[in-house]
Motif scaffolding. Structure first.
Motif, PDB file in Angstrom:
ATOM      1  N   PRO A  44       0.858  -1.190   0.000  1.00 27.15           N
ATOM      2  CA  PRO A  44       0.000   0.000   0.000  1.00 27.15           C
ATOM      3  C   PRO A  44       0.892   1.237   0.000  1.00 27.15           C
ATOM      4  O   PRO A  44       2.036   1.175   0.452  1.00 27.15           O
ATOM      5  CB  PRO A  44      -0.767  -0.101   1.320  1.00 27.15           C
ATOM      6  CG  PRO A  44      -0.012  -1.053   2.156  1.00 27.15           C
ATOM      7  CD  PRO A  44       0.897  -1.870   1.288  1.00 27.15           C
ATOM      8  N   GLY A  46       0.904   5.640   0.704  1.00 25.94           N
ATOM      9  CA  GLY A  46       0.178   6.792   1.227  1.00 25.94           C
ATOM     10  C   GLY A  46       0.441   7.987   0.329  1.00 25.94           C
ATOM     11  O   GLY A  46       0.136   7.950  -0.859  1.00 25.94           O
ATOM     12  N   SER A  48       3.442   9.175  -0.409  1.00 25.85           N
ATOM     13  CA  SER A  48       4.791   9.048  -1.010  1.00 25.85           C
ATOM     14  C   SER A  48       5.755  10.112  -0.480  1.00 25.85           C
ATOM     15  O   SER A  48       6.631  10.580  -1.202  1.00 25.85           O
ATOM     16  CB  SER A  48       4.713   9.138  -2.541  1.00 25.85           C
ATOM     17  OG  SER A  48       3.844   8.141  -3.029  1.00 25.85           O
ATOM     18  N   HIS A  49       5.610  10.480   0.777  1.00 23.15           N
ATOM     19  CA  HIS A  49       6.495  11.484   1.363  1.00 23.15           C
ATOM     20  C   HIS A  49       7.659  10.867   2.127  1.00 23.15           C
ATOM     21  O   HIS A  49       8.425  11.585   2.771  1.00 23.15           O
ATOM     22  CB  HIS A  49       5.706  12.425   2.278  1.00 23.15           C
ATOM     23  CG  HIS A  49       5.175  13.624   1.537  1.00 23.15           C
ATOM     24  ND1 HIS A  49       4.420  13.510   0.402  1.00 23.15           N
ATOM     25  CD2 HIS A  49       5.315  14.958   1.756  1.00 23.15           C
ATOM     26  CE1 HIS A  49       4.103  14.717  -0.041  1.00 23.15           C
ATOM     27  NE2 HIS A  49       4.641  15.615   0.765  1.00 23.15           N
ATOM     28  N   SER A  50       7.807   9.547   2.093  1.00 15.79           N
ATOM     29  CA  SER A  50       8.992   8.944   2.709  1.00 15.79           C
ATOM     30  C   SER A  50      10.176   9.156   1.774  1.00 15.79           C
ATOM     31  O   SER A  50      10.028   9.073   0.554  1.00 15.79           O
ATOM     32  CB  SER A  50       8.778   7.449   2.941  1.00 15.79           C
ATOM     33  OG  SER A  50       7.758   7.264   3.885  1.00 15.79           O
ATOM     34  N   ASP A 107       6.013  18.488  11.077  1.00 18.31           N
ATOM     35  CA  ASP A 107       6.146  19.755  10.369  1.00 18.31           C
ATOM     36  C   ASP A 107       5.119  19.978   9.265  1.00 18.31           C
ATOM     37  O   ASP A 107       4.872  21.106   8.873  1.00 18.31           O
ATOM     38  CB  ASP A 107       7.527  19.825   9.688  1.00 18.31           C
ATOM     39  CG  ASP A 107       8.624  20.060  10.690  1.00 18.31           C
ATOM     40  OD1 ASP A 107       8.315  20.488  11.805  1.00 18.31           O
ATOM     41  OD2 ASP A 107       9.786  19.822  10.340  1.00 18.31           O
ATOM     42  N   GLN A 111       0.945  13.883   4.709  1.00 17.46           N
ATOM     43  CA  GLN A 111       0.973  12.422   4.809  1.00 17.46           C
ATOM     44  C   GLN A 111      -0.408  11.826   5.073  1.00 17.46           C
ATOM     45  O   GLN A 111      -1.318  12.504   5.536  1.00 17.46           O
ATOM     46  CB  GLN A 111       1.873  11.983   5.980  1.00 17.46           C
ATOM     47  CG  GLN A 111       3.240  12.591   6.038  1.00 17.46           C
ATOM     48  CD  GLN A 111       3.299  13.804   6.938  1.00 17.46           C
ATOM     49  OE1 GLN A 111       2.374  14.605   6.994  1.00 17.46           O
ATOM     50  NE2 GLN A 111       4.395  13.958   7.651  1.00 17.46           N
ATOM     51  N   HIS A 122       6.869  11.887  13.765  1.00 18.75           N
ATOM     52  CA  HIS A 122       6.793  12.509  15.090  1.00 18.75           C
ATOM     53  C   HIS A 122       6.899  14.019  14.973  1.00 18.75           C
ATOM     54  O   HIS A 122       7.317  14.542  13.928  1.00 18.75           O
ATOM     55  CB  HIS A 122       7.959  12.000  15.961  1.00 18.75           C
ATOM     56  CG  HIS A 122       9.281  12.391  15.371  1.00 18.75           C
ATOM     57  ND1 HIS A 122       9.892  13.587  15.637  1.00 18.75           N
ATOM     58  CD2 HIS A 122      10.065  11.769  14.456  1.00 18.75           C
ATOM     59  CE1 HIS A 122      10.996  13.682  14.932  1.00 18.75           C
ATOM     60  NE2 HIS A 122      11.134  12.597  14.194  1.00 18.75           N
TER      61      HIS A 122
HETATM   62  C1  LIG Z   1       8.519  17.775   3.464  1.00 12.02           C
HETATM   63  C2  LIG Z   1       8.485  16.635   4.457  1.00 12.02           C
HETATM   64  C3  LIG Z   1       8.356  16.913   5.812  1.00 12.02           C
HETATM   65  C4  LIG Z   1       8.333  15.862   6.734  1.00 12.02           C
HETATM   66  N1  LIG Z   1       8.220  16.173   8.065  1.00 12.02           N
HETATM   67  C5  LIG Z   1       8.265  15.178   8.966  1.00 12.02           C
HETATM   68  C6  LIG Z   1       8.173  15.467  10.358  1.00 12.02           C
HETATM   69  O1  LIG Z   1       8.006  16.606  10.778  1.00 12.02           O
HETATM   70  N2  LIG Z   1       8.282  14.433  11.221  1.00 12.02           N
HETATM   71  C7  LIG Z   1       8.489  13.155  10.799  1.00 12.02           C
HETATM   72  O2  LIG Z   1       8.613  12.265  11.642  1.00 12.02           O
HETATM   73  N3  LIG Z   1       8.525  12.843   9.505  1.00 12.02           N
HETATM   74  C8  LIG Z   1       8.417  13.822   8.575  1.00 12.02           C
HETATM   75  N4  LIG Z   1       8.473  13.506   7.250  1.00 12.02           N
HETATM   76  C9  LIG Z   1       8.518  12.084   6.851  1.00 12.02           C
HETATM   77  C10 LIG Z   1       7.108  11.535   6.615  1.00 12.02           C
HETATM   78  O3  LIG Z   1       6.210  11.896   7.625  1.00 12.02           O
HETATM   79  C11 LIG Z   1       7.081  10.001   6.627  1.00 12.02           C
HETATM   80  O4  LIG Z   1       8.102   9.496   5.856  1.00 12.02           O
HETATM   81  C12 LIG Z   1       5.731   9.361   6.231  1.00 12.02           C
HETATM   82  O5  LIG Z   1       5.921   8.085   5.750  1.00 12.02           O
HETATM   83  C13 LIG Z   1       5.034   9.926   5.109  1.00 12.02           C
HETATM   84  O6  LIG Z   1       3.681   9.409   5.048  1.00 12.02           O
HETATM   85  P1  LIG Z   1       3.101   8.997   3.646  1.00 12.02           P
HETATM   86  O7  LIG Z   1       1.630   8.976   3.729  1.00 12.02           O
HETATM   87  O8  LIG Z   1       3.698   9.826   2.590  1.00 12.02           O
HETATM   88  O9  LIG Z   1       3.651   7.503   3.556  1.00 12.02           O
HETATM   89  P2  LIG Z   1       4.308   6.774   2.292  1.00 12.02           P
HETATM   90  O10 LIG Z   1       5.683   7.294   2.111  1.00 12.02           O
HETATM   91  O11 LIG Z   1       3.392   6.804   1.127  1.00 12.02           O
HETATM   92  O12 LIG Z   1       4.382   5.266   2.851  1.00 12.02           O
HETATM   93  C14 LIG Z   1       5.210   4.983   3.954  1.00 12.02           C
HETATM   94  C15 LIG Z   1       5.079   3.529   4.376  1.00 12.02           C
HETATM   95  O13 LIG Z   1       3.789   3.293   4.919  1.00 12.02           O
HETATM   96  C16 LIG Z   1       3.234   2.145   4.309  1.00 12.02           C
HETATM   97  N5  LIG Z   1       1.793   2.292   4.259  1.00 12.02           N
HETATM   98  C17 LIG Z   1       1.080   3.304   3.731  1.00 12.02           C
HETATM   99  N6  LIG Z   1      -0.240   3.041   3.864  1.00 12.02           N
HETATM  100  C18 LIG Z   1      -0.335   1.835   4.477  1.00 12.02           C
HETATM  101  C19 LIG Z   1      -1.417   1.008   4.887  1.00 12.02           C
HETATM  102  N7  LIG Z   1      -2.671   1.386   4.668  1.00 12.02           N
HETATM  103  N8  LIG Z   1      -1.140  -0.171   5.493  1.00 12.02           N
HETATM  104  C20 LIG Z   1       0.115  -0.572   5.706  1.00 12.02           C
HETATM  105  N9  LIG Z   1       1.192   0.167   5.342  1.00 12.02           N
HETATM  106  C21 LIG Z   1       0.952   1.353   4.737  1.00 12.02           C
HETATM  107  C22 LIG Z   1       3.842   2.107   2.914  1.00 12.02           C
HETATM  108  O14 LIG Z   1       3.779   0.818   2.353  1.00 12.02           O
HETATM  109  C23 LIG Z   1       5.251   2.511   3.231  1.00 12.02           C
HETATM  110  O15 LIG Z   1       5.942   1.412   3.726  1.00 12.02           O
HETATM  111  C24 LIG Z   1       8.459  14.518   6.291  1.00 12.02           C
HETATM  112  C25 LIG Z   1       8.585  14.243   4.926  1.00 12.02           C
HETATM  113  C26 LIG Z   1       8.603  15.289   4.022  1.00 12.02           C
HETATM  114  C27 LIG Z   1       8.741  14.981   2.543  1.00 12.02           C
END
Ligand SMILES: Cc1cc2nc3c(=O)[nH]c(=O)nc-3n(C[C@H](O)[C@H](O)[C@H](O)COP(=O)(O)OP(=O)(O)OC[C@H]3O[C@@H](n4cnc5c(N)ncnc54)[C@H](O)[C@@H]3O)c2cc1C
Length: 433
Positions: A44, A46, A48-50, A107, A111, A122
């Protein structure tokens, strides 16, 4: 064949064999069963911000965007059950009418609740854990295609699943413990790096949410002290123009111009960093919690972040400072320092220890490799645990030593994903095959 996927930071790409966007739990089950029959992996995704390849797959990609919004609410207990694809920016619209809010945020709010919690997202605040510590229940489709309801009646299973890197199954709903809506008073200013490091523990405990940004090549830092206030305290927010100037113009428009100049003329970085620090604004305002926590980040960068034991923070920051001058690096983006309470989640970067977080960034058009490798070596020497969604090159042998509950998590994974439907190369590296 489906379209090529890229993450926000442009560090990872992949082409899934098939991409689907289920609308029901049954469709998720079908996808998992189909994957098992055809030998594909399932991932899955989300928002894509990882920054890592944690969400990459060449198998079946599950786009969670149709599984969004509120499932149910128990306003009396302050709990909401959400579809796992709900974005954090959608939460105020759901929680405000119930008089509720997330206890803490990072921040940004781009996500999804599942992506953020699965990777250990966090904010800052020694009295609070990361987002996943608010999870009191979830529904998971396991590697066998079974629907499993997990709640506090099995605390160990919840401690595994709430933050599980997507390795245990597809989460379809998440139940969060929220808090009554609150305001935050934000006091932002500057301080001497030496003073902040010498008094770090005291400063971190002096307020609900303390963080600081240090621009390398300068002696000063930007400090942020956020204090929680009841709604009755009243809002005194900056005007829309002042907010635009401080946040959108400075954080995005000006920053983008500056980093582009610095990329072409790296020797200008120390001077520009000192200039930026010199004109940094001092602000004191009060607004709804999510408006204070969140900033809009449009300038793409790469990031690596580690948690270290709280008491190690000043030493680790000083080591980075020495390393930058020893290696003669020119670093434009600031280093961000935050903290969190100890928690019991098996793979949380704050598992079993009160933690400080040190994050380093580089503009996405710059070469980050030497800087991040040197920072990782420093963090390792303090028992650093990398954010699962941010760049690092550590593996399961290291994590087995770093996480007291790593073995317990492996046992849960063997039970819920025995045929390793949810693997990808990143999970093979960090969790073992
Ligand atoms: C500009 C920016 C600022 C950020 N600031 C912070 C911050 O302040 N603090 C912090 O801790 N991080 C921060 N991050 C990192 C970010 O919060 C994490 O990396 C988080 O994963 C992003 O969520 P996402 O929805 O994009 O997940 P994705 O990157 O899309 O997915 C992450 C993981 O979750 C899994 N996943 C998604 N949905 C499901 C589901 N339904 N079931 C099981 N697994 C699932 C995916 O398979 C993948 O392994 C930041 C990133 C960016 C780009």
């Amino acid at each position: 064949m489906s379209a090529t996927w890229r993450n926000w930071a442009r560090t990872e790409r992949c082409t899934p064999a098939l991409s689907i966007a289920p609308k029901t739990v049954e469709q998720v089950q079908l996808a998992v069963r189909r994957a098992a029959e055809t030998g594909h992996g399932v991932k899955p995704i989300g928002a894509s911000h990882s920054f890592t390849a944690i969400g990459a797959t060449d198998g079946i990609r599950i786009d969670m965007s149709n599984l969004r919004g509120l499932v149910s609410a128990d306003a009396g207990r302050g709990r909401v059950t959400l579809w796992a694809g709900t974005h954090l920016w959608e939460l105020p619209g759901i929680l405000d009418p119930l008089g509720l809010a997330l206890a803490n945020m990072g921040d940004i709010d781009r996500q999804t609740i599942s992506g953020a919690t699965q990777t250990g997202t966090h904010g800052t605040g020694l009295g609070l854990g990361g987002l996943a510590t608010a999870i009191v229940g979830l529904t998971l489709v396991t590697g066998e295609g079974e629907v499993l309801e997990i709640d506090e009646s099995d605390r160990d299973l919840l401690d595994a699943a709430a933050l599980s890197l997507g390795a245990l199954g597809v989460i379809v709903t998440i139940t969060l413990q929220c808090v009554p809506s609150f305001l935050l008073r934000a006091q932002e200013g500057t301080a001497q790096l030496r003073e902040v490091l010498d008094n770090y523990d005291e400063l971190a405990r002096s307020t609900d949410h303390f963080e600081f940004f240090w621009f390398p090549h300068t002696d000063t830092v930007r400090t942020k002290f956020n204090t929680r206030l009841p709604e009755s305290a009243g809002i005194s927010a900056p005007s829309a123009f002042a907010r635009w100037l401080d946040e959108e113009f400075v954080n995005n428009t000006l920053l983008e111009a500056v980093v582009n100049v610095e990329r072409v003329v790296p020797r200008s970085i120390p001077t520009i960093n000192r200039l930026i620090n010199g004109v940094s604004s001092v602000r004191d305002y009060t607004d709804r919690s999510y408006r204070v926590f969140i900033t809009n980040r449009r300038v793409r960068f790469r990031e690596s972040e580690f948690s270290v034991p709280l008491e190690a923070v000043p030493h680790a920051v000083r080591d980075i400072e020495h390393m930058i001058s020893r290696k003669r690096l020119n670093i434009s983006f600031p280093i961000e320092v935050r903290n969190a309470a100890s928690d019991s989640l098996m793979l949380s970067t704050a598992s079993g220890r009160e933690s400080g977080y040190i994050a380093v960034h580089r503009f996405y058009k710059e070469d980050h490799r030497l800087y991040f490798a040197e920072v990782q070596a420093i963090m390792r020497s303090y028992g650093g645990r990398p954010h699962w969604g941010k760049m690092h090159s550590l593996d399961s042998a290291y994590f087995a030593d770093q996480y007291p509950r790593f073995g317990e998590f492996a046992a849960v994974r063997d039970r819920l994903d025995p045929h390793r439907i949810f693997v990808n190369p990143y999970l093979d590296r960090v969790l073992g095959a």
